[in-house]
Design a protein around this motif. Structure first.
Motif, short mmCIF file in Angstrom:
data_model
loop_
_atom_site.label_atom_id
_atom_site.label_comp_id
_atom_site.label_asym_id
_atom_site.label_seq_id
_atom_site.Cartn_x
_atom_site.Cartn_y
_atom_site.Cartn_z
N LEU A 33 0.86 -1.18 0.00
CA LEU A 33 0.00 0.00 0.00
C LEU A 33 0.89 1.22 0.00
CD1 LEU A 33 -2.75 1.47 0.31
CD2 LEU A 33 -2.48 1.20 2.79
N LEU A 34 0.77 2.06 -1.02
CA LEU A 34 1.62 3.23 -1.18
C LEU A 34 0.79 4.49 -0.93
CD1 LEU A 34 4.35 4.43 -2.05
CD2 LEU A 34 3.61 4.20 -4.44
N LEU A 35 1.22 5.32 0.01
CA LEU A 35 0.50 6.53 0.40
C LEU A 35 1.24 7.76 -0.15
CD1 LEU A 35 -0.25 5.62 4.13
CD2 LEU A 35 -1.59 5.06 2.10
N LEU A 36 0.52 8.60 -0.92
CA LEU A 36 1.10 9.77 -1.57
C LEU A 36 0.45 11.03 -1.02
CD1 LEU A 36 1.10 8.49 -5.27
CD2 LEU A 36 2.92 8.27 -3.55
N HIS A 37 1.27 11.94 -0.52
CA HIS A 37 0.79 13.14 0.18
C HIS A 37 0.35 14.23 -0.78
CE1 HIS A 37 4.46 15.36 -0.84
NE2 HIS A 37 5.12 14.23 -0.58
N GLY A 38 -0.24 15.28 -0.19
CA GLY A 38 -0.62 16.47 -0.95
C GLY A 38 0.55 17.42 -1.13
N SER A 39 0.24 18.64 -1.55
CA SER A 39 1.28 19.63 -1.81
C SER A 39 1.07 20.84 -0.91
CB SER A 39 1.26 20.06 -3.28
OG SER A 39 0.01 20.65 -3.60
N GLY A 40 1.98 21.81 -1.06
CA GLY A 40 1.87 23.04 -0.28
C GLY A 40 2.94 23.15 0.78
N PRO A 41 3.00 24.28 1.45
CA PRO A 41 4.05 24.56 2.43
C PRO A 41 4.07 23.57 3.58
CG PRO A 41 2.83 26.55 1.87
CD PRO A 41 2.07 25.41 1.30
N GLY A 42 5.22 23.00 3.82
CA GLY A 42 5.39 22.14 4.98
C GLY A 42 4.80 20.75 4.85
N VAL A 43 4.32 20.38 3.67
CA VAL A 43 3.71 19.07 3.50
C VAL A 43 4.80 18.00 3.37
CG1 VAL A 43 2.26 17.64 2.01
CG2 VAL A 43 1.64 20.01 2.46
N THR A 44 4.59 16.88 4.02
CA THR A 44 5.42 15.69 3.86
C THR A 44 4.49 14.48 3.90
OG1 THR A 44 5.76 15.34 6.24
CG2 THR A 44 7.34 16.78 5.10
N GLY A 45 5.04 13.33 3.54
CA GLY A 45 4.26 12.12 3.65
C GLY A 45 3.84 11.85 5.09
N TRP A 46 4.77 12.08 6.02
CA TRP A 46 4.48 11.82 7.44
C TRP A 46 3.42 12.79 7.96
CZ3 TRP A 46 5.68 7.80 10.39
CH2 TRP A 46 5.50 7.91 11.78
N ALA A 47 3.46 14.05 7.55
CA ALA A 47 2.47 15.02 8.01
C ALA A 47 1.07 14.62 7.59
CB ALA A 47 2.81 16.41 7.47
N ASN A 48 0.94 14.07 6.39
CA ASN A 48 -0.38 13.67 5.89
C ASN A 48 -0.82 12.32 6.45
OD1 ASN A 48 -0.95 14.89 2.47
ND2 ASN A 48 -0.94 15.95 4.43
N PHE A 49 0.08 11.35 6.54
CA PHE A 49 -0.34 9.97 6.79
C PHE A 49 0.33 9.29 7.98
CE2 PHE A 49 -1.21 10.37 2.14
CZ PHE A 49 -2.56 10.05 2.16
N GLY A 50 1.19 9.99 8.71
CA GLY A 50 1.90 9.35 9.80
C GLY A 50 0.98 8.73 10.84
N LYS A 72 12.24 14.87 2.86
CA LYS A 72 13.66 14.57 2.68
C LYS A 72 13.97 14.04 1.29
CE LYS A 72 14.61 13.65 7.58
NZ LYS A 72 15.21 12.68 8.55
N SER A 73 13.02 14.15 0.36
CA SER A 73 13.28 13.69 -1.01
C SER A 73 13.86 14.82 -1.84
CB SER A 73 11.99 13.20 -1.68
OG SER A 73 11.57 11.98 -1.12
#
Length: 287
Positions: A33-50, A72-73
């Motif tokens: 299962l691959l989780l892809l985050h949104g965009s915008g200031p300060g967004v990361t995968g962890w912020a969206n789905f951690g 970190k990408s």
């Protein structure tokens, strides 16, 4: 991995190759299962789905990816969405993932949808939280995008708060800790350059003009090419991508269904966490 060990540090990984570093989090086993985050200031995968990771990791090998230029990408050349699709395919290839379920929020939903259309054999089931909408009744750009551009063009903590307020229905979830974290990461030069590629007044004006032009249909011509069973999840009170945007993809994606969360803005996986997780798991594990 113990379900109690879902910290940022213990799940953090780096895939580094000639294409540039891709940061991700990994936990669980089974189908991917691959989780892809949104965009915008300060967004990361962890912020969206951690906070969703412990639940999904009980059922799947769950990967939360920082898309290029976020978290970190490393950034990559080219237009953000096609470059992100290419990077996700590169990530899957390097990780030995032939196909995966994909969940994408907003920008991540667009990336996931484009990937599912162009590479149907790589996507088993697809969930988008907003993202792929085509506004037919609401004006463009909406409040959320307008406030995002305000911040990107002239960053300040006040403008960041105004943008975040437009993202949610219940402002109580925007704690001081979250605001400070977003402010610190949003002012990172790499993240800001990524945001500037998409969120300028000129870019939104060009999108609006395209949507009024004779070639507007090309903006959603890819939707019927999505073969994966698709769940379109939307917040009824989304002020970034209003709810009427769900109607065109719901009709054009051959095997799509729509679920609307009441009292919910642009972050269903955060604002309606338990309900979203239950809905997503039922969809992903359906026989």
């Amino acid at each position: 991995m113990r379900m109690s060990a879902m910290s940022f540090e213990e799940t953090s990984r780096i895939l580094d190759d000639a294409g540039g570093a891709l940061h991700y989090h990994e936990a669980g086993s089974g189908e991917t299962l691959l989780l892809l985050h949104g965009s915008g200031p300060g967004v990361t995968g962890w912020a969206n789905f951690g906070n969703n990771l412990p639940v999904f990791a009980k059922h799947f090998r769950t990967l939360i990816l920082d898309l290029p230029g976020y978290g970190k990408s490393a950034p990559v050349e080219g237009m953000p969405i096609p470059a992100a699709v290419d990077s996700v395919i590169r990530f899957m290839d390097r990780m030995g993932i032939e196909s995966a379920h994909i969940v994408g929020n907003s920008y991540g939903g667009i990336v996931g949808a484009q990937l599912a259309a162009a590479h149907p054999d790589r996507v088993k089931r697809f969930i988008t939280i907003g993202g792929i909408g085509v506004g037919i009744l609401s004006s463009f750009p909406g409040e959320g995008l307008t406030r995002l551009v305000d911040f990107v063009e002239q960053p300040s903590k006040e403008r960041l708060v105004a943008w975040l307020h437009s993202m949610v229905f219940d402002k109580a979830i925007l704690t001081e800790e979250l605001l400070e974290m977003r402010w610190k990461s949003s002012t990172d030069p790499v993240t800001m350059e990524t945001s500037k590629k998409m969120y300028t007044r000129q870019a939104l004006e060009a999108i609006a003009a395209f949507g009024r032009g004779p070639d507007a249909v090309q903006g959603f011509a890819y939707l019927p090419k999505i073969k994966a069973p698709t769940l379109i999840a939307w917040g009824r009170d989304d002020r970034v991508n209003p709810l009427d945007g769900a109607l065109v993809p719901m009709r054009l994606i051959p095997n799509a269904e729509l679920h609307v969360f009441p009292n919910c803005g642009h972050w269903a996986m955060i604002e309606r966490k338990a309900e979203f997780e239950n809905l997503a798991l039922a969809f992903l594990t359906r026989d």
